[in-house]
Scaffold this motif. Structure first.
Motif, PDB file in Angstrom:
ATOM      1  N   ARG A  90       0.842  -1.188   0.000  1.00 59.90           N
ATOM      2  CA  ARG A  90       0.000   0.000   0.000  1.00 59.90           C
ATOM      3  C   ARG A  90       0.876   1.237   0.000  1.00 59.90           C
ATOM      4  O   ARG A  90       1.694   1.423   0.901  1.00 59.90           O
TER       5      ARG A  90
ATOM      6  N   THR B 144     -12.973   7.120 -10.264  1.00 58.67           N
ATOM      7  CA  THR B 144     -11.658   6.516 -10.436  1.00 58.67           C
ATOM      8  C   THR B 144     -11.420   6.092 -11.881  1.00 58.67           C
ATOM      9  O   THR B 144     -12.355   5.860 -12.649  1.00 58.67           O
TER      10      THR B 144
ATOM     11  N   TYR C 143      -8.401   3.562 -14.010  1.00 62.72           N
ATOM     12  CA  TYR C 143      -7.270   2.664 -13.849  1.00 62.72           C
ATOM     13  C   TYR C 143      -6.670   2.292 -15.194  1.00 62.72           C
ATOM     14  O   TYR C 143      -7.374   2.168 -16.193  1.00 62.72           O
TER      15      TYR C 143
ATOM     16  N   LYS D 222      -6.125  -3.048 -13.458  1.00 62.32           N
ATOM     17  CA  LYS D 222      -7.541  -3.220 -13.101  1.00 62.32           C
ATOM     18  C   LYS D 222      -7.770  -4.566 -12.421  1.00 62.32           C
ATOM     19  O   LYS D 222      -7.271  -5.589 -12.873  1.00 62.32           O
TER      20      LYS D 222
ATOM     21  N   THR E 130      -6.316  -0.709  -6.111  1.00 59.39           N
ATOM     22  CA  THR E 130      -7.445   0.118  -5.710  1.00 59.39           C
ATOM     23  C   THR E 130      -6.935   1.454  -5.195  1.00 59.39           C
ATOM     24  O   THR E 130      -6.125   1.488  -4.269  1.00 59.39           O
TER      25      THR E 130
ATOM     26  N   SER F 128      -7.725   5.189  -3.463  1.00 58.79           N
ATOM     27  CA  SER F 128      -8.679   5.835  -2.561  1.00 58.79           C
ATOM     28  C   SER F 128      -8.055   7.125  -2.054  1.00 58.79           C
ATOM     29  O   SER F 128      -6.839   7.328  -2.170  1.00 58.79           O
TER      30      SER F 128
ATOM     31  N   GLN G 156      -3.789   0.674  -3.036  1.00 55.77           N
ATOM     32  CA  GLN G 156      -3.603  -0.678  -2.534  1.00 55.77           C
ATOM     33  C   GLN G 156      -3.272  -1.573  -3.723  1.00 55.77           C
ATOM     34  O   GLN G 156      -4.063  -1.654  -4.671  1.00 55.77           O
TER      35      GLN G 156
END
Length: 119
Positions: free
Chosen positions: A19, A57, A59, A64, A68, A70, A81
């Motif tokens: 992360r 969002t 990607y 994909k 993720t 955020s 992440q």
């Protein structure tokens, strides 16, 4: 003066997770979009993921379903992440933000954090 500071990079084996975090600081009025880009050795910088202030969002096809993105608007922070990492994800990851100060609207970049995925 605006700064974007990334953290969370490292060395890990394929299949692992990581992360990354990026915090923006300085004389910020608002942040329109935030995102992550990466640059692998010998390659051009490419989009990883972006997120708007409203939470929309986008990607890259290559991430994909595995990555993720955020953000916390109140903390001017964005995360990504990264799961099921592959050796081809090895790169320097850069944080990007389009933000307004009292002087201008501009695009800002962090200095990058290295992610190395071994096979």
């Amino acid at each position: 003066q605006v700064q974007l500071v990334e953290s969370g990079g490292g060395l890990l084996q394929a299949g692992g997770s990581l992360r990354l975090s990026c915090a923006a600081s300085g004389s910020i009025v608002s942040i329109d979009y935030m995102g992550w880009y990466r640059q692998a050795p010998g390659k051009q910088r490419e989009l990883v993921a972006t997120i708007t202030s409203g939470g929309s969002t986008n990607y890259a096809d290559s991430v994909k379903g595995r990555f993720t993105i955020s953000r916390d608007n109140a903390k001017n922070t964005v995360w990504v992440q990264m799961n099921s990492l592959k050796p081809e994800d090895t790169a320097v990851y850069y944080c990007n933000a389009g933000l307004r100060t009292i002087f201008r609207l501009a695009d800002y970049w962090g200095k990058g954090t290295l992610v190395t995925v071994s096979s």
